[in-house]
Design a protein around this motif. Structure first.
Motif, PDB file in Angstrom:
ATOM      1  N   UNK A  40     -10.882   7.606  -5.011  1.00 14.61           N
ATOM      2  CA  UNK A  40     -11.930   8.533  -5.416  1.00 14.61           C
ATOM      3  C   UNK A  40     -13.076   7.735  -6.028  1.00 14.61           C
ATOM      4  N   UNK A  41     -14.284   8.290  -6.042  1.00 16.09           N
ATOM      5  CA  UNK A  41     -15.433   7.580  -6.609  1.00 16.09           C
ATOM      6  C   UNK A  41     -15.176   7.149  -8.050  1.00 16.09           C
ATOM      7  N   UNK A  42     -15.428   5.889  -8.316  1.00 20.33           N
ATOM      8  CA  UNK A  42     -15.276   5.369  -9.667  1.00 20.33           C
ATOM      9  C   UNK A  42     -13.845   5.080 -10.084  1.00 20.33           C
ATOM     10  N   UNK A  43     -12.909   5.234  -9.161  1.00 19.14           N
ATOM     11  CA  UNK A  43     -11.498   5.002  -9.477  1.00 19.14           C
ATOM     12  C   UNK A  43     -10.919   3.911  -8.586  1.00 19.14           C
ATOM     13  N   UNK A  44      -9.786   3.372  -9.027  1.00 16.94           N
ATOM     14  CA  UNK A  44      -9.111   2.361  -8.229  1.00 16.94           C
ATOM     15  C   UNK A  44      -8.358   3.019  -7.062  1.00 16.94           C
ATOM     16  N   UNK A  45      -8.111   2.229  -6.046  1.00 12.07           N
ATOM     17  CA  UNK A  45      -7.321   2.708  -4.919  1.00 12.07           C
ATOM     18  C   UNK A  45      -5.897   2.966  -5.392  1.00 12.07           C
ATOM     19  N   UNK A  46      -5.349   4.130  -5.027  1.00 10.44           N
ATOM     20  CA  UNK A  46      -4.018   4.482  -5.503  1.00 10.44           C
ATOM     21  C   UNK A  46      -3.083   4.824  -4.356  1.00 10.44           C
ATOM     22  N   UNK A  47      -1.817   4.540  -4.572  1.00 13.03           N
ATOM     23  CA  UNK A  47      -0.779   4.818  -3.599  1.00 13.03           C
ATOM     24  C   UNK A  47      -0.581   6.321  -3.450  1.00 13.03           C
ATOM     25  N   UNK A  48      -0.405   6.755  -2.205  1.00  9.21           N
ATOM     26  CA  UNK A  48      -0.131   8.158  -1.916  1.00  9.21           C
ATOM     27  C   UNK A  48       1.270   8.319  -1.313  1.00  9.21           C
ATOM     28  N   UNK A  49       1.533   7.590  -0.225  1.00 10.32           N
ATOM     29  CA  UNK A  49       2.806   7.762   0.462  1.00 10.32           C
ATOM     30  C   UNK A  49       3.062   6.578   1.378  1.00 10.32           C
ATOM     31  N   UNK A  50       4.338   6.300   1.632  1.00  5.69           N
ATOM     32  CA  UNK A  50       4.720   5.195   2.513  1.00  5.69           C
ATOM     33  C   UNK A  50       5.924   5.586   3.352  1.00  5.69           C
ATOM     34  N   UNK A  51       6.054   4.934   4.500  1.00  5.31           N
ATOM     35  CA  UNK A  51       7.202   5.158   5.365  1.00  5.31           C
ATOM     36  C   UNK A  51       7.687   3.830   5.919  1.00  5.31           C
ATOM     37  N   UNK A  52       8.994   3.629   5.854  1.00  8.87           N
ATOM     38  CA  UNK A  52       9.603   2.454   6.477  1.00  8.87           C
ATOM     39  C   UNK A  52       9.626   2.711   7.979  1.00  8.87           C
ATOM     40  N   UNK A  53       8.953   1.849   8.730  1.00 10.60           N
ATOM     41  CA  UNK A  53       8.774   2.102  10.145  1.00 10.60           C
ATOM     42  C   UNK A  53      10.084   2.106  10.918  1.00 10.60           C
ATOM     43  N   UNK A  54      11.069   1.384  10.426  1.00  7.78           N
ATOM     44  CA  UNK A  54      12.324   1.237  11.161  1.00  7.78           C
ATOM     45  C   UNK A  54      13.340   2.330  10.852  1.00  7.78           C
ATOM     46  N   UNK A  55      13.545   2.624   9.567  1.00  7.17           N
ATOM     47  CA  UNK A  55      14.586   3.610   9.243  1.00  7.17           C
ATOM     48  C   UNK A  55      14.028   4.957   8.804  1.00  7.17           C
ATOM     49  N   UNK A  56      12.695   5.038   8.681  1.00  8.81           N
ATOM     50  CA  UNK A  56      12.076   6.320   8.386  1.00  8.81           C
ATOM     51  C   UNK A  56      12.116   6.765   6.937  1.00  8.81           C
ATOM     52  N   UNK A  57      12.612   5.914   6.047  1.00 12.37           N
ATOM     53  CA  UNK A  57      12.622   6.307   4.639  1.00 12.37           C
ATOM     54  C   UNK A  57      11.190   6.516   4.173  1.00 12.37           C
ATOM     55  N   UNK A  58      11.010   7.542   3.336  1.00  8.05           N
ATOM     56  CA  UNK A  58       9.677   7.903   2.865  1.00  8.05           C
ATOM     57  C   UNK A  58       9.598   7.844   1.350  1.00  8.05           C
ATOM     58  N   UNK A  59       8.384   7.632   0.875  1.00  6.85           N
ATOM     59  CA  UNK A  59       8.118   7.501  -0.549  1.00  6.85           C
ATOM     60  C   UNK A  59       6.799   8.206  -0.862  1.00  6.85           C
TER      61      UNK A  59
END
Length: 126
Positions: A40-59
């Motif tokens: 967002x403007x004036x803020x640092x880049x922040x993590x939203x979501x991730x996925x392990x490409x091989x086993x599909x685990x999500x975060x």
């Protein structure tokens, strides 16, 4: 080299939904993790979501848990982010990221990723 191209951003009212896509291309693509970050403007880049490409685990970040869903289509080398119940505070540029090195697990750190897309704007009006 790997190219990541995001699409699907736009303007939506609070409570609405959007689906972001990130298509990967380039030399034979083999990813360890693919993720979404936002800034967002004036803020640092922040993590939203991730996925392990091989086993599909999500975060997910706590701020989006229960509202956002990350998924992948291995055949299309594409990762998606379904965003429901959007809030004005979700307004940001959303970036897709890929890590191709098969080591570590710092999926929540922007510096851990090898490739980035150009970003797509998401604006949520109140």
């Amino acid at each position: 080299q790997v190219q990541l191209v995001e699409s699907g951003g736009g303007l939506v009212q609070a409570g609405g939904s959007l689906r972001l896509s990130c298509a990967a291309s380039g030399r034979t693509f083999s990813s360890y993790y693919m993720s979404w970050f936002r800034q967002a403007p004036g803020k640092e880049r922040e993590f939203v979501s991730a996925i392990n490409w091989n086993d599909g685990r999500t975060y997910y970040a706590d701020s989006v848990k229960g509202r956002f869903t990350i998924s992948r289509d291995n055949a299309k080398n594409t990762v998606y982010l379904q965003m429901n119940s959007l809030k004005p505070e979700d307004t940001a540029v959303y970036y897709c990221a890929a890590r191709t090195s098969y080591s570590g697990s710092a999926y929540f750190l922007a510096a851990w990723y090898d490739y980035w897309g150009q970003g797509t704007q998401v604006t949520v009006s109140s």
